[in-house]
Design a protein around this motif. Structure first.
Motif, short mmCIF file in Angstrom:
data_model
loop_
_atom_site.label_atom_id
_atom_site.label_comp_id
_atom_site.label_asym_id
_atom_site.label_seq_id
_atom_site.Cartn_x
_atom_site.Cartn_y
_atom_site.Cartn_z
N VAL A 765 0.83 -1.20 0.00
CA VAL A 765 0.00 0.00 0.00
C VAL A 765 0.86 1.25 0.00
N PHE A 766 2.01 1.22 0.71
CA PHE A 766 2.88 2.40 0.76
C PHE A 766 3.34 2.81 -0.64
N ARG A 767 3.53 1.79 -1.53
CA ARG A 767 4.09 2.08 -2.85
C ARG A 767 3.04 2.10 -3.95
N VAL A 768 1.75 1.92 -3.55
CA VAL A 768 0.74 1.74 -4.57
C VAL A 768 0.58 2.97 -5.45
N GLU A 769 0.83 4.18 -4.90
CA GLU A 769 0.64 5.38 -5.69
C GLU A 769 1.86 5.71 -6.56
N LYS A 770 2.96 4.94 -6.36
CA LYS A 770 4.18 5.23 -7.10
C LYS A 770 4.56 4.12 -8.06
N ASP A 771 4.21 2.92 -7.76
CA ASP A 771 4.69 1.77 -8.51
C ASP A 771 3.50 1.06 -9.14
N ALA A 772 3.47 1.04 -10.47
CA ALA A 772 2.36 0.39 -11.17
C ALA A 772 2.31 -1.10 -10.88
N ALA A 773 3.49 -1.72 -10.68
CA ALA A 773 3.53 -3.16 -10.39
C ALA A 773 2.82 -3.47 -9.09
N ASP A 774 3.06 -2.61 -8.08
CA ASP A 774 2.39 -2.82 -6.79
C ASP A 774 0.89 -2.64 -6.94
N SER A 775 0.45 -1.69 -7.76
CA SER A 775 -0.97 -1.51 -7.99
C SER A 775 -1.57 -2.75 -8.62
N THR A 776 -0.84 -3.36 -9.54
CA THR A 776 -1.32 -4.59 -10.19
C THR A 776 -1.45 -5.72 -9.17
N ILE A 777 -0.46 -5.82 -8.27
CA ILE A 777 -0.50 -6.88 -7.25
C ILE A 777 -1.71 -6.68 -6.33
N ASN A 799 -2.65 8.76 3.28
CA ASN A 799 -3.15 10.03 2.79
C ASN A 799 -4.38 9.76 1.91
N ASP A 800 -4.99 10.85 1.47
CA ASP A 800 -6.22 10.74 0.69
C ASP A 800 -5.98 10.08 -0.66
N LEU A 801 -4.79 10.32 -1.26
CA LEU A 801 -4.50 9.72 -2.55
C LEU A 801 -4.47 8.19 -2.44
N ALA A 802 -3.76 7.70 -1.41
CA ALA A 802 -3.71 6.25 -1.22
C ALA A 802 -5.10 5.68 -0.96
N LYS A 803 -5.91 6.44 -0.21
CA LYS A 803 -7.29 6.00 0.05
C LYS A 803 -8.07 5.89 -1.26
N SER A 804 -7.94 6.88 -2.11
CA SER A 804 -8.66 6.87 -3.38
C SER A 804 -8.24 5.70 -4.25
N LEU A 805 -6.92 5.42 -4.26
CA LEU A 805 -6.43 4.34 -5.10
C LEU A 805 -6.92 2.97 -4.61
N VAL A 806 -6.84 2.71 -3.29
CA VAL A 806 -7.29 1.39 -2.79
C VAL A 806 -8.80 1.26 -2.94
N THR A 807 -9.51 2.41 -2.88
CA THR A 807 -10.96 2.36 -3.10
C THR A 807 -11.25 2.00 -4.55
N GLU A 808 -10.49 2.63 -5.46
CA GLU A 808 -10.70 2.36 -6.88
C GLU A 808 -10.39 0.90 -7.22
N MET A 809 -9.42 0.31 -6.52
CA MET A 809 -9.04 -1.07 -6.80
C MET A 809 -9.96 -2.08 -6.12
N GLY A 810 -10.94 -1.60 -5.37
CA GLY A 810 -11.97 -2.50 -4.82
C GLY A 810 -11.77 -2.94 -3.40
N CYS A 811 -10.81 -2.35 -2.65
CA CYS A 811 -10.65 -2.72 -1.23
C CYS A 811 -11.91 -2.31 -0.46
N ASP A 812 -12.29 -3.14 0.48
CA ASP A 812 -13.52 -2.87 1.25
C ASP A 812 -13.25 -1.93 2.42
N LEU A 813 -12.12 -2.11 3.10
CA LEU A 813 -11.79 -1.33 4.29
C LEU A 813 -10.38 -0.79 4.16
N TYR A 814 -10.07 0.26 4.92
CA TYR A 814 -8.70 0.78 4.96
C TYR A 814 -8.40 1.26 6.36
#
Length: 865
Positions: A765-777, A799-814
């Motif tokens: 999650v720490f790298r999800v906003e910077k690394d596309a590979a982590d977003s894919t995982i 931060n809010d950006l990380a929240k938006s990204l995990v929300t977009e990827m379908g995570c239920d809780l953060y």
């Protein structure tokens, strides 16, 4: 005392006399006005003088119906009573009823005094009320064998029987000084049906007397057949009842492992089964020891010695293996057969030889039938022989268990004592120190070691060494006795310890020097005087400030300081303990922290990605050590694992988190709770028992608890862990996989684990906003979890950006610092109120229509960071 006993006995008798007088007065008061004012005429057909002996005969021939613990008597009084109501005037009926039944009791049963007076008064009241009831329904002049007369007779008989049952119940209650409703219920339950049958027979007799007297022999033959059939029924019923009682006897005596309790059960059940007042087990005397007689009577057990068995004893034949049956004359209570004359024997009894498998001879006997009109029979003897066989097996079993228990006690003693000196061992000593700590006492511990003991063993042999150890123990006990409640123990080898309750260091040092002087005295060994010496370390503890291991470690440091300086006695100094490792201090203090619940849980919230509403709190373990400051949770877990405290630590966290949840639920926040456990925990079925106990103690529903595990933990002992996890899941407890994605076997085993959610490790999650590979995982992990029906939690959302990204990827809780930092338990409710207020304001400003979903907060507790 005798006068008090007589007075206590006289009071119930006086009350029964008063009851009899009241019944007699009531009979006179009811009868006189009605009988004088309305002198009914007798119906021709049966003379008064004929019915009087019939009443007496009915009172003599009593039918005894067996009940569970006694017998119930039923008379055939209804037959002359119905005839008297039909053919006699009321005055004649009452006189025939009272005189006939009363003379039978006086002449045949030999009743006198209170019993006779009570029964005569009861007969008078029965006759008067029965007659008035009959004539209140039946009018003289009507058909005496018509339906109206039948109804009048049945009602009159029922009134009479109810009066009799009530009077007997009242007399028993006055005698026993308490009301026993079972007596009345049993009398009505068995008496009313019998009375109705007798009334029907009586009505047939009356009908035949009036209409066709020549048919009376046919009715007599039918009655004889009915009586024979009834006796067969009673015999079968008795057999079935005895079989049931024998089965109950086997069950109640076979499950008892305690020897004394087994004997008590055998005697009480034997007395109940045979309807006896007394039961005895006589263990016959042997050449080595006297015998014993164990007597059960009225629920109490008395034991006395038996030196010999006299040949005149009524049950002496049972010693040779012959069963003995002692009867009394049935129907004449208190009279026995010639077999018991002059022997001091009871009224009646049964005795059977009882020989357990080990050859210990005994006699089991019961005496004095509880119902005096009945005595023991040959059938009772056969049942008692069967009972004795089962009793022998039960006694054998109880004796073996008792012997095993004795052996276990010996083994327990050996486990806590040194076999050479007989002194308590290390385990017993540390338990005593722990007990003193729990009591909050101050005490001193002396640890001593014999100098040059190895040289004694090498030069004089181990026999001399053992003798030196024994003498040392004796000297320590002799000198230690000067200190109240002192405890001397041998810890192992040539190492001894002394516990001195109530002593401070200064006093203990003085005592240690006295011990040192005694131990340095010469010891005679193998004809020579051996001079020995010892080094003694002294330390002190206050209440629960340390553990027993810590105390012994400090005493050990002081003892080696004394040995190094050759001063004999040395008190512990702080500077001597600097070599003690941090882990030893943490191990000692962690045990206290777990026991006293000084570890804290801080809570970090979880929220739904779609709405931002709080859905849970993750609890983080915190320990602020007074010496070392903040101790990281991984180090706490490692220390607990090394010292065997892991089970206690997990149990403590479970209990604390569930108690916090219960307090928040009481404040209106129905929160779930989750506890992170270790690999050792999920491989231990005891975890399931602890979870059950804590959920029950705090009133928490199983679905409100989530157990968190890491995927690597579950892989260590997968089969064993799966059993524990399935047991938890079967109870409704939810399971979560923490740090998902960091292991190597997740995809292979995830579908086999009974889990409900996965938590994506914060390193992704720490790298999800910077690394596309982590977003894919992350996205692939979310899709996999959703395909398996699991909920996904994203950790480390800062931060809010990380929240938006995990929300977009379908995570239920953060969760993460982007929502809130961890907080103490006492700050959680305040934060939750502020967050909910902020959420309301945010929803009010939201332009999207429709009400917001209700808040469903959850609490999750873990023992990691």
């Amino acid at each position: 005392m005798a006068s008090q006993t007589r007075a206590g006995r006289a009071r119930p008798e006086r009350r029964v006399w008063q009851l009899a007088a009241l019944m007699a007065a009531a009979a006179v008061a009811v009868a006189a006005p009605g009988f004088i004012a309305h002198p009914y005429a007798a119906v021709p057909g049966v003379a008064w003088c004929i019915l009087l002996p019939l009443f007496a005969l009915a009172e003599v021939h009593v039918i005894h119906l067996p009940a569970e613990r006694s017998s119930h008597s039923h008379v055939l009084r209804e037959i002359p009573a119905v005839a008297g109501l039909t053919f006699l005037a009321p005055q004649q009926y009452v006189s025939a009823y009272v005189l006939g039944a009363g003379l039978a009791l006086f002449v045949w049963s030999k009743l006198r005094g209170l019993k006779l007076g009570f029964n005569v008064a009861m007969f008078a009241l029965e006759a008067v009320l029965g007659s008035l009831t009959y004539h209140a329904i039946f009018v003289v002049g009507e058909d005496p064998i018509g339906v109206h007369a039948w109804l009048a007779a049945v009602v009159a008989v029922l009134v009479t029987d109810i009066i009799s049952a009530a009077a007997v119940t009242a007399a028993i209650s006055l005698t026993d000084s308490h009301f026993d409703s079972e007596v009345l219920r049993e009398a009505v339950r068995t008496g009313i049906p019998a009375a109705l049958v007798n009334t029907c027979v009586a009505l047939l007799v009356v009908t035949l007397v009036v209409a066709r007297p020549m048919a009376l022999p046919l009715l007599g033959a039918l009655v004889v057949l009915l009586v024979l059939g009834y006796r067969v029924h009673i015999r079968l019923a008795r057999g079935y009842t005895r079989l049931q009682q024998l089965y109950q006897f086997v069950g109640s005596t076979g499950h008892t492992s305690d020897l004394e309790q087994a004997v008590t059960n055998i005697l009480s059940e034997a007395a109940e089964l045979l309807h006896a007042t007394t039961a005895q087990l006589v263990l016959l005397p042997t050449a080595e020891e006297p015998g014993r007689r164990i007597t059960w009577q009225a629920g109490s057990v008395v034991t006395d010695d038996v030196r010999a068995v006299s040949a005149d004893t009524w049950w002496s034949a049972a010693v040779g293996g012959e069963s003995v049956l002692l009867k009394h004359e049935s129907g004449r209570a208190g009279k026995t057969t010639a077999a018991d004359a002059g022997s001091g024997a009871p009224r009646d009894g049964v005795a059977v030889a009882l020989r357990p498998a080990e050859g210990v001879e005994a006699v089991l006997l019961v005496t004095d039938r509880t119902f005096e009109e009945e005595t023991f029979s040959v059938e009772d003897l056969r049942v008692f022989e069967t009972l004795a066989a089962h009793a022998a097996v039960a006694l054998d079993k109880a004796r073996v268990v008792d012997r095993l228990r004795h052996v276990a006690d010996e083994r327990a003693h050996e486990a806590m004592h040194d076999p050479l000196t007989g002194l308590p061992n290390r385990r017993a000593f540390t338990d005593a120190v722990e007990a003193a700590m729990l009591r909050g006492e101050t005490a001193a511990v002396l640890l001593l070691d014999l100098d040059d003991f190895k040289d004694v063993n090498d030069t004089l042999g181990h026999t001399a060494g053992d003798r030196l150890l024994t003498v040392t123990g004796e000297r320590l006990i002799g000198t230690g006795a000067e200190a109240p409640s002192a405890m001397v123990a041998r810890l192992g080898g040539d190492e001894f310890a002394v516990l001195l309750p109530g002593m401070d260091t200064e006093t203990a040092v003085v005592h240690a020097r006295a011990l040192h002087e005694v131990l340095c005295a010469p010891v005679p060994l193998l004809g020579v005087e051996l001079t020995s010496s010892a080094s003694i370390g002294v330390t002190e503890f206050y209440g629960t400030s340390r553990s027993s291991e810590d105390v012994l470690a400090q005493a050990d440091v002081a003892m080696y300081a004394a040995k190094a300086s050759r001063c004999g006695v040395q008190a512990y100094r702080v500077e001597d303990g600097h070599s003690t490792a941090r882990r030893l201090a943490l191990a000692a203090d962690l045990k206290v922290a777990v026991r006293e619940r000084t570890l804290e849980l801080w809570y970090q919230p979880q929220a739904a990605t779609g709405t931002g509403q709080v859905t849970g709190f993750e609890a983080l373990l915190r320990w602020d050590h007074p010496q070392f400051g903040y101790v990281p949770p991984p180090e706490i877990i490692a220390v607990a694992h090394r010292t065997g405290l892991l089970r206690s630590l997990t149990d403590s966290i479970l209990g604390q988190a569930l108690r916090d949840r219960a307090r928040w639920a009481a404040a209106g926040h129905d929160l779930d709770v989750s506890v992170n456990v270790t690999p050792a925990d999920i491989a231990d079925l005891a975890l399931v028992e602890v979870v059950d106990a804590e959920l029950s103690a705090t009133g928490t529903a199983p679905g409100a608890l989530v157990i968190e595990i890491t995927e690597s933990d579950a892989m260590r002992d997968f089969d064993r862990s799966l059993v524990v996890l399935c047991a938890l899941e079967a109870r409704g407890v939810r399971l979560s996989v923490d740090d998902f994605g960091t292991g190597h076997s997740s995809l292979a085993y995830l579908d086999r684990l009974p889990v409900h959610e996965v938590k994506i490790d914060q390193s992704f999650v720490f790298r999800v906003e910077k690394d596309a590979a982590d977003s894919t995982i992350v996205r692939a992990t979310v899709n996999l979890a959703h395909d398996l029906g699991l909920r996904v939690v994203a950790e480390g959302v800062e931060n809010d950006l990380a929240k938006s990204l995990v929300t977009e990827m379908g995570c239920d809780l953060y969760q993460g610092y982007g929502l809130a930092r961890p907080m103490p338990a006492d700050q959680l409710l305040g934060w939750l109120a502020r967050h909910q207020a902020h959420a309301l304001i945010t929803r009010a400003d939201d332009v999207r229509p429709g009400p917001a979903a209700p808040v469903a907060p959850a609490l999750r507790a873990v023992s990691g960071t």
